[in-house]
Design a protein around this motif. Structure first.
Motif, short mmCIF file in Angstrom:
data_model
loop_
_atom_site.label_atom_id
_atom_site.label_comp_id
_atom_site.label_asym_id
_atom_site.label_seq_id
_atom_site.Cartn_x
_atom_site.Cartn_y
_atom_site.Cartn_z
N ASP A 158 -31.78 -33.81 54.74
CA ASP A 158 -30.93 -34.99 54.83
C ASP A 158 -29.83 -34.79 55.86
N CYS A 159 -29.49 -35.88 56.55
CA CYS A 159 -28.35 -35.94 57.47
C CYS A 159 -28.51 -34.95 58.63
N ARG A 228 -46.13 -34.96 54.06
CA ARG A 228 -45.31 -34.13 53.19
C ARG A 228 -43.96 -33.78 53.82
N LEU A 229 -43.50 -34.66 54.69
CA LEU A 229 -42.18 -34.52 55.33
C LEU A 229 -41.31 -35.70 54.92
N ILE A 230 -40.19 -35.40 54.27
CA ILE A 230 -39.26 -36.44 53.80
C ILE A 230 -37.88 -36.18 54.40
N THR A 231 -37.34 -37.16 55.10
CA THR A 231 -36.01 -36.99 55.70
C THR A 231 -35.12 -38.19 55.40
N GLY A 232 -33.83 -37.90 55.27
CA GLY A 232 -32.82 -38.93 55.06
C GLY A 232 -31.84 -38.95 56.23
N GLN A 233 -31.29 -40.11 56.52
CA GLN A 233 -30.47 -40.28 57.72
C GLN A 233 -29.05 -39.77 57.58
N ASN A 234 -28.44 -39.91 56.40
CA ASN A 234 -27.01 -39.68 56.26
C ASN A 234 -26.68 -39.37 54.79
N PRO A 235 -25.41 -39.13 54.47
CA PRO A 235 -25.07 -38.84 53.08
C PRO A 235 -25.52 -39.92 52.09
N ALA A 236 -25.50 -41.17 52.52
CA ALA A 236 -25.92 -42.27 51.64
C ALA A 236 -27.41 -42.20 51.32
N SER A 237 -28.14 -41.41 52.08
CA SER A 237 -29.60 -41.31 51.89
C SER A 237 -30.00 -40.17 50.97
N ALA A 238 -29.05 -39.36 50.53
CA ALA A 238 -29.40 -38.17 49.74
C ALA A 238 -30.09 -38.52 48.43
N ILE A 239 -29.58 -39.53 47.74
CA ILE A 239 -30.17 -39.91 46.46
C ILE A 239 -31.57 -40.51 46.63
N PRO A 240 -31.76 -41.53 47.49
CA PRO A 240 -33.13 -42.04 47.66
C PRO A 240 -34.09 -41.00 48.23
N MET A 241 -33.58 -40.09 49.07
CA MET A 241 -34.42 -39.00 49.57
C MET A 241 -34.89 -38.13 48.41
N ALA A 242 -33.97 -37.78 47.51
CA ALA A 242 -34.31 -36.95 46.36
C ALA A 242 -35.30 -37.66 45.44
#
Length: 255
Positions: A158-159, A228-242
Motif C-alpha cells: 500500500d501507498c 496475485r498482486l494487490i496494491t493500494g494507492q494511499n493510506p485511504a486504500s489500506a482497509i479495502p486493500m486488506a
C-alpha cells in the motif's frame, strides 16, 4: 386444512429455513476461521529513519486477525523502527493497538535475513516514507517476495509500500511488475518534501519499468488487483486493500 393452519405452517417453515441458513453461515464462518489459522501473512515495514506509516499496519493487521489469520512483522534491520502517523488512528484503533500483540511485534520485528519465506501465504509491504529508501533495492525483501509469489502466494502493498516491488525479478528474469496492473502513491499526492528527497516518484518509475499504473482521486481509496498482486494507492486504500487480501486468501481454501 384451513387457511389459519396453512399460514401457521408457512411461518414455521420460513423460520426453519432461516435458522438452517443461519446455522450454515455460522458453521461456514467457523470453518473458514479454522482454515485461516493455518495461514500466515508476513508484514514488512521499513527500518529507515523516515519511518513507516502506522495506520497502514494497524488497519490491515486488525482485519486479518479478525478473519483468523496469523501475522509476523519483519523489517530490514529487525527490532523497533520509527512509526509515523499514530495521530491518524481513531480512538478505537489506538485502544486496540495499545492492548494488542502487534505493538510488541513492531518493537521486536524480525530481521529480514531471518525470515523463512515458506512459512507464509502472503507478504504485505506497508507504506510510509521509509520504503523509498531502504526497501527499493533490498535483496532480502526481493528474495522473500519472489519466493512467495512463485510458490503461489499473494503479494500486497500500500501507498509507498510498492517501492519494495518495483525491482523484484522472477527466476525467469522478468520484473514482477512488468505488464501488471498496479497502483501506488500518485504524483499528485506527493508533496514538496517527497519531491525534494525521494530518488524518484513511484508513479513515474512504475510506468518507466513497464508497470500498468492507475490512480483514483487524490486521497481516496483505490485498489488494483492483477492476479496475485494487490496494491493500494494511499493510506485511504489500506482497509479495502486488506479486505481484498482476505478474500483472495480465503479463496485459496477452495483450491
Amino acid at each position: 386444512m384451513n387457511i389459519s393452519m396453512l399460514t401457521s405452517l408457512t411461518h414455521h417453515y420460513k423460520a426453519f429455513v432461516l435458522m438452517l441458513l443461519l446455522t450454515l453461515l455460522i458453521a461456514g464462518s467457523a470453518n473458514a476461521a479454522v482454515l485461516n489459522q493455518n495461514k500466515k501473512v508476513l508484514f514488512i515495514v521499513s527500518s529507515d529513519k523516515s519511518g513507516f506509516w502506522l495506520p497502514e499496519v494497524v488497519e490491515p493487521y486488525f482485519l486479518l486477525e479478525q478473519a483468523g489469520f496469523k501475522m509476523d512483522i519483519a523489517s530490514p534491520l529487525g527490532g523497533k523502527g520509527k512509526a509515523s502517523g499514530a495521530s491518524r488512528l481513531s480512538h478505537e484503533q489506538e485502544t486496540w493497538f495499545l492492548s494488542s500483540k502487534l505493538q510488541n511485534q513492531l518493537d521486536g520485528s524480525i530481521p529480514l535475513n531471518e525470515v523463512m519465506s515458506n512459512n507464509y501465504h502472503a507478504v504485505y509491504f506497508a507504506g510510509g516514507s521509509g520504503p523509498m529508501f531502504d526497501l527499493l533495492d533490498n535483496k532480502q525483501a526481493q528474495k522473500i517476495t519472489r519466493e512467495i509469489y512463485e510458490r503461489g502466494g499473494i503479494i500486497s502493498a500500500d501507498c509507498h509500500g510498492p517501492a519494495a516491488l518495483i525491482n523484484v525479478k522472477l527466476t525467469n528474469g522478468q520484473r514482477l511488475i512488468e505488464g501488471k496492473n498496479i497502483t501506488a502513491k500518485a504524483n499528485v499526492e506527493e508533496g514538496f518534501w517527497a519531491r525534494s528527497n525521494y530518488p524518484f516518484l513511484l508513479e513515474d518509475k512504475i510506468k518507466q519499468l513497464g508497470g500498468i499504473y492507475s490512480a483514483g482521486k487524490k486521497s481516496k481509496p483505490h485498489v488494483v488487483i492483477d492476479g496475485r498482486l494487490i496494491t493500494g494507492q494511499n493510506p485511504a486504500s489500506a482497509i479495502p486493500m486488506a479486505k481484498s487480501l482476505i478474500v483472495m486468501l480465503g479463496g485459496q481454501n477452495k483450491g
